[in-house]
Scaffold this active site. Sequence first.
Site, short mmCIF file in Angstrom:
data_model
loop_
_atom_site.label_atom_id
_atom_site.label_comp_id
_atom_site.label_asym_id
_atom_site.label_seq_id
_atom_site.Cartn_x
_atom_site.Cartn_y
_atom_site.Cartn_z
N GLY A 10 -12.20 -74.19 114.14
CA GLY A 10 -12.42 -73.02 114.98
C GLY A 10 -12.54 -73.37 116.45
N GLY A 102 -14.83 -80.05 113.38
CA GLY A 102 -16.10 -79.82 112.71
C GLY A 102 -16.17 -80.55 111.39
N GLU A 103 -17.02 -80.05 110.52
CA GLU A 103 -17.28 -80.76 109.28
C GLU A 103 -16.00 -80.97 108.47
OE1 GLU A 103 -18.93 -79.04 106.03
OE2 GLU A 103 -19.82 -80.91 105.33
N GLY A 104 -15.18 -79.93 108.36
CA GLY A 104 -13.96 -80.06 107.58
C GLY A 104 -13.04 -81.11 108.19
N THR A 105 -12.91 -81.07 109.50
CA THR A 105 -12.05 -82.02 110.19
C THR A 105 -12.56 -83.45 110.03
OG1 THR A 105 -11.54 -80.31 111.79
CG2 THR A 105 -11.05 -82.57 112.44
N ASP A 127 -22.04 -74.48 115.93
CA ASP A 127 -23.19 -74.24 115.06
C ASP A 127 -24.24 -75.35 115.12
OD1 ASP A 127 -22.19 -71.83 114.12
OD2 ASP A 127 -21.00 -72.81 112.57
N ARG A 162 -36.56 -48.69 121.00
CA ARG A 162 -35.74 -48.93 119.83
C ARG A 162 -35.92 -50.34 119.29
NH1 ARG A 162 -29.80 -47.15 121.53
NH2 ARG A 162 -30.02 -44.96 120.99
N GLU A 222 -25.81 -64.96 111.08
CA GLU A 222 -24.93 -64.24 110.14
C GLU A 222 -25.15 -64.69 108.70
OE1 GLU A 222 -20.71 -65.20 110.72
OE2 GLU A 222 -21.28 -67.17 111.47
N ARG A 266 -30.73 -50.45 115.86
CA ARG A 266 -29.29 -50.58 116.14
C ARG A 266 -28.86 -52.03 115.97
NH1 ARG A 266 -29.28 -46.25 115.62
NH2 ARG A 266 -28.72 -44.45 116.88
#
Lengths: 341, 341, 341, 341
Positions: A10, A102-105, A127, A162, A222, A266
């Site tokens: 990413g 990243g980790e995958g790479t 991250d 709010r 997230e 919101r």
Amino acid sequence: MRIGVLTAGGDCPGLNAVIRSVVHRALTGHGDEVIGFEDGFVGLLEGRYRPLGLNSVSGILARGGTILGSARLERGRLREAADNAEELCRQYGIDALIPIGGEGTLTAAKMLSDAGMPVVGVPKTIDNDISATDRTFGFDTAVMVATEAIDRLKTTAESHQRVMVVEVMGRHAGWIALESGMAGGAHGICIPERPFDPADLVAMVEERFARGKKFAVICVAEGAHPAEGTMDYGVGEVDKFGHERFTGIGTRLAVELEERLGKEARPVILGHVQRGGVPTAYDRVLANRFGWHAVEGVHKGAFGHMTALRGTQIEMVPLADAVVELKRVPDERMDEAESVF
Amino acid sequence: MRIGVLTAGGDCPGLNAVIRSVVHRALTGHGDEVIGFEDGFVGLLEGRYRPLGLNSVSGILARGGTILGSARLERGRLREAADNAEELCRQYGIDALIPIGGEGTLTAAKMLSDAGMPVVGVPKTIDNDISATDRTFGFDTAVMVATEAIDRLKTTAESHQRVMVVEVMGRHAGWIALESGMAGGAHGICIPERPFDPADLVAMVEERFARGKKFAVICVAEGAHPAEGTMDYGVGEVDKFGHERFTGIGTRLAVELEERLGKEARPVILGHVQRGGVPTAYDRVLANRFGWHAVEGVHKGAFGHMTALRGTQIEMVPLADAVVELKRVPDERMDEAESVF
Amino acid sequence: MRIGVLTAGGDCPGLNAVIRSVVHRALTGHGDEVIGFEDGFVGLLEGRYRPLGLNSVSGILARGGTILGSARLERGRLREAADNAEELCRQYGIDALIPIGGEGTLTAAKMLSDAGMPVVGVPKTIDNDISATDRTFGFDTAVMVATEAIDRLKTTAESHQRVMVVEVMGRHAGWIALESGMAGGAHGICIPERPFDPADLVAMVEERFARGKKFAVICVAEGAHPAEGTMDYGVGEVDKFGHERFTGIGTRLAVELEERLGKEARPVILGHVQRGGVPTAYDRVLANRFGWHAVEGVHKGAFGHMTALRGTQIEMVPLADAVVELKRVPDERMDEAESVF
Amino acid sequence: MRIGVLTAGGDCPGLNAVIRSVVHRALTGHGDEVIGFEDGFVGLLEGRYRPLGLNSVSGILARGGTILGSARLERGRLREAADNAEELCRQYGIDALIPIGGEGTLTAAKMLSDAGMPVVGVPKTIDNDISATDRTFGFDTAVMVATEAIDRLKTTAESHQRVMVVEVMGRHAGWIALESGMAGGAHGICIPERPFDPADLVAMVEERFARGKKFAVICVAEGAHPAEGTMDYGVGEVDKFGHERFTGIGTRLAVELEERLGKEARPVILGHVQRGGVPTAYDRVLANRFGWHAVEGVHKGAFGHMTALRGTQIEMVPLADAVVELKRVPDERMDEAESVF
């Protein structure tokens, strides 16, 4: 020497700064040649690359994105690359490969390294969840973007009396939520490492309203989720308009809080603004240093290693150490944050 | 417990975040009371203080400056404070004092601590030159401000085919120049730790112009100086208009380069914009953590110590370690920077 | 004189700057007194107000939100206020009221004015859709926030070879989408004034990919909608998790484009970050001027009028002119924008 | 048609946005060709130019500086250009020239136009001092940069109980000082249009200190000067180190105030950071619109005219109107500002 460089995974602010630093150090420090593969490992397999001279990297230090492009590689093709690791090096005439990712790479980098390719990795993730390095570049920028958003939302939440729920990135680790929540002065922080109970958030908001602070901002990663049995979490079916696909924890939590509190809540989902654009000074410095040390690593034969920040030093650590497990937010960091809500 | 807090020395983004964190942690974490002395040690001596509740520190997290004020104390009066250290604590009913400040303040803190006052220090300096901590809050903000200025100056320098000399803060240590120069992509960096030869800068600029890059930006710490015999440095007499007083190395170097190069060179002196205003997210997080750990330090009886960042942890280190010598830029950090010019 | 001031409607950067300016001008320019009603017209009806001196407005110029609070008033109670307009003035001893607000507030202001209350209005809306004034404060800040987001998203879209759909505010008028889309260099802009055909966006993206620009950013006002018959728009049922409630045009359009293009498309909904926080310099200047001229208007007896920017001048225009119709984006402004996609 | 474009004069954020807009509008709107002359009128005379296609202007919208370069042209050579106006057009095959520049450039443009060259000008200056247009691009960015600096300086001034004198650009007109001083909440503003008396500033500072506000920030345009007889202004001899050359009104005033007040006063000279770097959203929109309308002007044969902002519209006005006199800050604008000090 002739060094290949590529960016994978990413987007992350600072990628271009690493590429530039690799090229500068290799060319002016060692008289090396550098070639850049396009679209990550895909370019490596498909032979898409270009030479990188000083002019190719002029003006990119502060630019977001990556001039080399990035793409995902299916597992099968990665296997193919590993099986031909030495052949690929011969084919391109490269003495070393510097994959930035990243980790995958880094897992892929380790696979190639194990298969005989001389690899020095550079860790990258907004991250901040890669073990073996204190921080990664891109993280500071993401935290800054999220913090600026929280700064803006606080005055609006206050004016409108709010509750605002800000969802930030962090699928498996809550670093961005932790640090932007702390920096922005959020009144609640929810991270994947610590399942939350909406009742606690409700209590916090009610306590605030009771003492005249008629607003609250909650920062949610997230990947955060409610503790078992504390909140009906829905089933996530996908309709034609993809509602479910895009309905994350931020929106769900806002709805839940509005129902329980009887006050307006919101959601704001920051999304991809966190991973693009001009990197902060911190990230540029770290990216510069990683690139410089990756080239030194190549010249010292530190293959199978990656650059890592340890305290104030850049060290070379085994790729294996980086990919064994994610770096998650430890309890004491959340304790620090919670007391200043 | 009852804890006193004060801020001393020059302005530094993050001071308010520390004060707020101390108050939050002490009140909500431990049920303590906190009082804030005004104008640093002056308020301590003169009995000017006020109680600090949650409302007193509401909304100050991201605000520059210090709500407690700051002032310099003459050495004699500091001696006086030390002589009455225990008496002062009795007088205000405080069980501990948390002074937040730079090298001078920490030295004073050590003197008070040696004289029997229960002190836990918090280091502060935009210059990042305090030993025993990896970084100090305020530094990241200063670097960011300087980097953004360099970003802007580069396009102007390029359009006008000019040399720009940017003078940043750093009287004794070159950290700001190093990191903002690196992050901004300056083509030369001059720091106090490494006397420079203007001839090297001239050569760099000429090499750039020769290959078509008809501009250069040089980042100079205010405490940088030419190597002996390399540049006529002037005598510094002061006229009625204080010319000399305000003519620092940035201006001198610009004049020197213009003369030697026969090309336009312009100085830009960033000055006090580097030490005020909204802190970066990084500095807010560090300031929050320092405040939190200072209160913990008080409760653990870690007197005579100060908070320090070591890697990713906040530790308590003896005040003595912090004040023995300035933390200066080591050679390898300059090497890293120089190769990407 | 004694002047009342209040803020009503949604949050908008610059409200505090107007309040401060009113207080300064009234007190130091005319020797007036100023009182501030809390939570808009609610405070006016309920008698909640406080005197505003120079110290009350110290330090608020650049702060988002409103120190007076804001709240919605039901239509019935507004009627009640109008029926007692003169009585209310007597009760608080005010010679004039300066309400700061958007279309609803100005309509209310007109009603009160028609009922005999001496009113000078100040228009406020981030949407820039109030007739009779060239611009409103808050708009520039919203555009800046949206533009910075688009800047960041472009590099990410490019690195990932993706389509990004950014939804910005603007329910009835597309000013924010128009200007942030233009400033950010979006490749498509959709506004309420001009129903769009998704097929045009698909064609634009495909044309870009065909010439090697493998990404696109589309800026959509929340009130934009497809031309009749061009896109299945869904029915909007609301489930327990409020999916529909929060699924706006940005998300729908991203899904639609992804389906039609067979390429990744991602929505980013900027939301409330656009209406909070520190105002831009432009908005602060305009807010300052509006406050100054509102006080002058009071002293000149320009009741039933509001401040308005006309070219470079601030003029007083009848409230009636402001509320007859929304100021919508004219065709020629969209033409200008479209040619630089 | 074939259109030439060039940028001349000092750097100004938004130049690239105009170039890009001209190219887009001409190519995609009209099927024209565009060539860009390098280094302003110098390139026009020396035949240094290059074709500008969509790819040449890709990614430059938000970039500071000018991709075409800029340089000053001696008056004699300009005369030479005018004498060969028609011949030059024939030589390059251009049907029109769009010069983008400040007062000097527009005067030159008028000279060329009078000599028969089909010219449509685009006004540019960060100083906002060109008559016949409400605003120029670059100005908003300069004001924003100066305002952010004042924001930062205020907290520092307050913490240190100091007077800060900020010198901003504006040699002949005080627009930047006026608007950044207003937006930043400066306590005094000095502009060329209104000679100041240091005694007034002294009185203001003393009044502030008397009521407990122990700091002040004064914003001074570089072209501001004391009223006759109010301040010994020095003679300005230049020594080897160029002291005088770089000692402007900001420094002189700080010294003067420090002497008269007996309190610390510090100058900060913002300098060239005000004219480089990423333009604000406002400036990008204005620059885009100017570029678009310049091309329309060419196609409508509006030669001898330039683009101008009038209210919300872009109009074509005679070059002659733009250069008759500088647009200076009118008295009422200073009145507005002064009341909110």
